[in-house]
Write a protein that holds these residues in place. Sequence first.
Motif, PDB file in Angstrom:
ATOM      1  N   ASP A   1       0.837  -1.208   0.000  1.00 20.10           N
ATOM      2  CA  ASP A   1       0.000   0.000   0.000  1.00 20.10           C
ATOM      3  C   ASP A   1       0.871   1.256   0.000  1.00 20.10           C
ATOM      4  O   ASP A   1       0.678   2.178  -0.809  1.00 20.10           O
ATOM      5  N   ALA A   2       1.815   1.297   0.935  1.00 25.29           N
ATOM      6  CA  ALA A   2       2.669   2.472   1.068  1.00 25.29           C
ATOM      7  C   ALA A   2       3.560   2.642  -0.159  1.00 25.29           C
ATOM      8  O   ALA A   2       3.755   3.769  -0.643  1.00 25.29           O
ATOM      9  N   ILE A   3       4.101   1.539  -0.668  1.00 23.79           N
ATOM     10  CA  ILE A   3       4.986   1.624  -1.839  1.00 23.79           C
ATOM     11  C   ILE A   3       4.227   2.146  -3.053  1.00 23.79           C
ATOM     12  O   ILE A   3       4.711   3.024  -3.775  1.00 23.79           O
ATOM     13  N   ARG A   4       3.038   1.604  -3.271  1.00 24.17           N
ATOM     14  CA  ARG A   4       2.250   2.033  -4.431  1.00 24.17           C
ATOM     15  C   ARG A   4       1.869   3.508  -4.317  1.00 24.17           C
ATOM     16  O   ARG A   4       1.959   4.266  -5.294  1.00 24.17           O
ATOM     17  N   PHE A   5       1.453   3.920  -3.125  1.00 26.16           N
ATOM     18  CA  PHE A   5       1.099   5.320  -2.933  1.00 26.16           C
ATOM     19  C   PHE A   5       2.290   6.235  -3.199  1.00 26.16           C
ATOM     20  O   PHE A   5       2.188   7.220  -3.940  1.00 26.16           O
TER      21      PHE A   5
ATOM     22  N   ASN B   1       3.287   6.522  -6.855  1.00 28.82           N
ATOM     23  CA  ASN B   1       2.375   7.380  -7.614  1.00 28.82           C
ATOM     24  C   ASN B   1       2.575   8.851  -7.277  1.00 28.82           C
ATOM     25  O   ASN B   1       2.492   9.718  -8.156  1.00 28.82           O
ATOM     26  N   PHE B   2       2.832   9.141  -6.015  1.00 33.14           N
ATOM     27  CA  PHE B   2       2.964  10.531  -5.582  1.00 33.14           C
ATOM     28  C   PHE B   2       4.305  11.114  -5.999  1.00 33.14           C
ATOM     29  O   PHE B   2       4.389  12.293  -6.361  1.00 33.14           O
ATOM     30  N   PHE B   3       5.352  10.289  -5.944  1.00 29.89           N
ATOM     31  CA  PHE B   3       6.704  10.717  -6.346  1.00 29.89           C
ATOM     32  C   PHE B   3       7.169   9.823  -7.494  1.00 29.89           C
ATOM     33  O   PHE B   3       7.989   8.912  -7.294  1.00 29.89           O
ATOM     34  N   PRO B   4       6.660  10.042  -8.708  1.00 23.27           N
ATOM     35  CA  PRO B   4       6.913   9.110  -9.817  1.00 23.27           C
ATOM     36  C   PRO B   4       8.382   8.967 -10.205  1.00 23.27           C
ATOM     37  O   PRO B   4       8.751   7.971 -10.832  1.00 23.27           O
ATOM     38  N   HIS B   5       9.213   9.926  -9.841  1.00 25.21           N
ATOM     39  CA  HIS B   5      10.620   9.851 -10.222  1.00 25.21           C
ATOM     40  C   HIS B   5      11.519   9.445  -9.055  1.00 25.21           C
ATOM     41  O   HIS B   5      12.750   9.465  -9.168  1.00 25.21           O
ATOM     42  N   ALA B   6      10.920   9.067  -7.959  1.00 21.43           N
ATOM     43  CA  ALA B   6      11.702   8.714  -6.778  1.00 21.43           C
ATOM     44  C   ALA B   6      12.287   7.308  -6.894  1.00 21.43           C
ATOM     45  O   ALA B   6      11.723   6.422  -7.541  1.00 21.43           O
ATOM     46  N   LYS B   7      13.415   7.119  -6.236  1.00 18.45           N
ATOM     47  CA  LYS B   7      13.996   5.792  -6.060  1.00 18.45           C
ATOM     48  C   LYS B   7      13.494   5.269  -4.711  1.00 18.45           C
ATOM     49  O   LYS B   7      13.822   5.825  -3.674  1.00 18.45           O
ATOM     50  N   ILE B   8      12.705   4.193  -4.755  1.00 18.03           N
ATOM     51  CA  ILE B   8      12.087   3.662  -3.544  1.00 18.03           C
ATOM     52  C   ILE B   8      12.678   2.285  -3.244  1.00 18.03           C
ATOM     53  O   ILE B   8      12.655   1.392  -4.097  1.00 18.03           O
ATOM     54  N   GLN B   9      13.215   2.150  -2.047  1.00 19.26           N
ATOM     55  CA  GLN B   9      13.804   0.889  -1.622  1.00 19.26           C
ATOM     56  C   GLN B   9      13.242   0.487  -0.265  1.00 19.26           C
ATOM     57  O   GLN B   9      12.805   1.337   0.513  1.00 19.26           O
ATOM     58  N   GLN B  10      13.289  -0.802   0.006  1.00 19.62           N
ATOM     59  CA  GLN B  10      12.952  -1.290   1.330  1.00 19.62           C
ATOM     60  C   GLN B  10      14.224  -1.617   2.099  1.00 19.62           C
ATOM     61  O   GLN B  10      15.246  -1.963   1.510  1.00 19.62           O
TER      62      GLN B  10
END
Length: 261
Positions: free
Chosen positions: A15-19, A22-31
């Motif tokens: 949920d958090a990753i998808r949100f 979408n909100f920061f489309p150019h962000a690098k998201i890692q766990q």
Amino acid sequence: MNILIYNDYIHNNYDAIRFLANFFPHAKIQQCDHRDITQGILDSIPDLFVMPGGADLYYVEKLNGLGNTKIKTYVEQGGKYLGICAGAYYGCAHLEFAKGWPNEFEISGPRELSFYTGRAIGPIREYSDPAQRIPSCYDSVCTLSYTDTDKSEEITLKAHYNGGPYFSNSAEHANSETVEVLAQYTDIPHHPAAIILCRQGKGRALLIGPHLEDSAALILAKSYARNDTLSKREAIAQAIKADEDKRSKLWHKLFDKLFGE
């Protein structure tokens, strides 16, 4: 933008990753997990560290001591902490979860991060039915109201509530140099704080009680008739659907506060 989301291997952070994607489309998201944190992954000061929903006792087990010291140092040095539901409880000095409820699943005690020196208290009884089983007993809808500091704009909307806290004694801290109440639960008595911003050293922590990241579509996507969640989730989705634009607008306001100078 570099975003790190804490993964405890017990809860699904989709949920958090998808949100965030979408909100920061150019962000690098890692766990990242507790090992990454103790080994210094936050030392480079990523733009955002997210502590998602779940159950904070799993966070306590793996992060108490060095892990929490690393997180707190990260924020003090200029980092940004986003705590949602369990992550919001975890960012307070003390929590009271289900205190006095009949089914003996109370969780109470101090927490080490203490971005907010008051208490996080939940589940909120007005949104819950203690007689039901967990987590169905507190899967509900709340009404939030955000007002700009200069009172020039107010945003009122319905959002998904799923066991998160309100912040006790917030009136004592509001408008201080370190704590700002950003939104309140306006459909229950006394309108307690639902979202607060805490300043810690050079950084900030945004603590959010409800699951503001959940859209109506996402709630339906993760609901199944097979485990009896569908009808209740359909009602929740229908209740919040009309406020999707307001939800997005509120997130913009909250991130402006979190990242602002």
